[in-house]
Design a protein around this motif. Structure first.
Motif, PDB file in Angstrom:
ATOM      1  N   ARG A 172      10.260  48.395  54.464  1.00 42.44           N
ATOM      2  CA  ARG A 172       8.824  48.679  54.596  1.00 42.44           C
ATOM      3  C   ARG A 172       7.999  47.788  53.668  1.00 42.44           C
ATOM      4  N   HIS A 206       7.350  47.274  61.988  1.00 47.71           N
ATOM      5  CA  HIS A 206       7.850  48.517  61.398  1.00 47.71           C
ATOM      6  C   HIS A 206       8.690  49.304  62.400  1.00 47.71           C
ATOM      7  N   ASP A 261       5.290  44.841  54.806  1.00 47.41           N
ATOM      8  CA  ASP A 261       3.894  44.872  54.357  1.00 47.41           C
ATOM      9  C   ASP A 261       3.526  43.593  53.611  1.00 47.41           C
ATOM     10  N   ASP A 314      12.642  54.088  58.487  1.00 42.88           N
ATOM     11  CA  ASP A 314      11.796  54.160  57.290  1.00 42.88           C
ATOM     12  C   ASP A 314      12.579  53.915  56.003  1.00 42.88           C
TER      13      ASP A 314
END
Length: 175
Positions: free
Chosen positions: A56, A36, A60, A41
């Motif tokens: 993101r 990350h 994940d 973001d």
């Protein structure tokens, strides 16, 4: 067009290269927080036909797959070409990746040569990936054939340091 290096551009190139190397370490060790840290973001990831969307979510999902059933994986970074455009940098990085996958109960080794194309952005003096696309150049798949240098190395020996996903890997320990 030829660009002259300045102290600022050399430092920026090193910062960008550090992010690319950090990415390789993070994906190979399945280190989500480290991965990350390579992206803003609001970054976008376009990973061929397998994923397009927020980086993101891609990270994940990849971490979940890697920690559940992911086998060995290794990204080797090659040539890095960087062109600056104000607060942005256009970066082409050559990659050679090795990965092991299971198909129909059999393990396969896959070697892929390709490149990642990144739009980096500098925010408050920090460079991170803003948008990433990949281009695949070649691939070779074959059934797993692991002899550990014709028996020279013995993975079952407790003195062997075998790579692993997560914080148990030698990269996170100090000796």
């Amino acid at each position: 067009m030829m660009y002259k290096n300045t102290i600022e551009s050399v430092i920026a190139k090193q910062d960008i290269s550090d992010v690319i190397m950090r990415y390789a370490r993070a994906i190979d060790r399945a280190d989500g927080p480290l991965l990350h840290s390579c992206y803003w973001d609001d970054a976008i990831e376009e990973h061929g036909n397998s994923y397009t969307g927020p980086a993101r979510d891609y990270i994940d999902g990849a971490m979940e797959r890697l920690m559940k059933g992911g086998d060995v994986m290794m990204h080797h970074v090659g040539n890095i070409h960087i062109e600056f455009d104000g607060p942005f940098a256009w970066v082409e990085t050559y990659l050679l990746t090795f990965a092991r996958f299971s198909k129909d109960g059999e393990k396969w080794d896959t070697m892929t040569g390709g490149r990642v194309f990144d739009k980096f952005e500098c925010r408050d003096g920090e460079w991170r990936i803003r948008h990433r696309k990949i281009a695949l150049d070649w691939n070779r798949d074959e059934p797993m054939s692991e002899g550990w240098c014709l028996g020279l190395f013995k993975p079952e020996d407790p003195r062997m340091n075998m790579g692993e996903k997560g914080k148990g890997d030698l990269t996170y320990t100090r000796f």
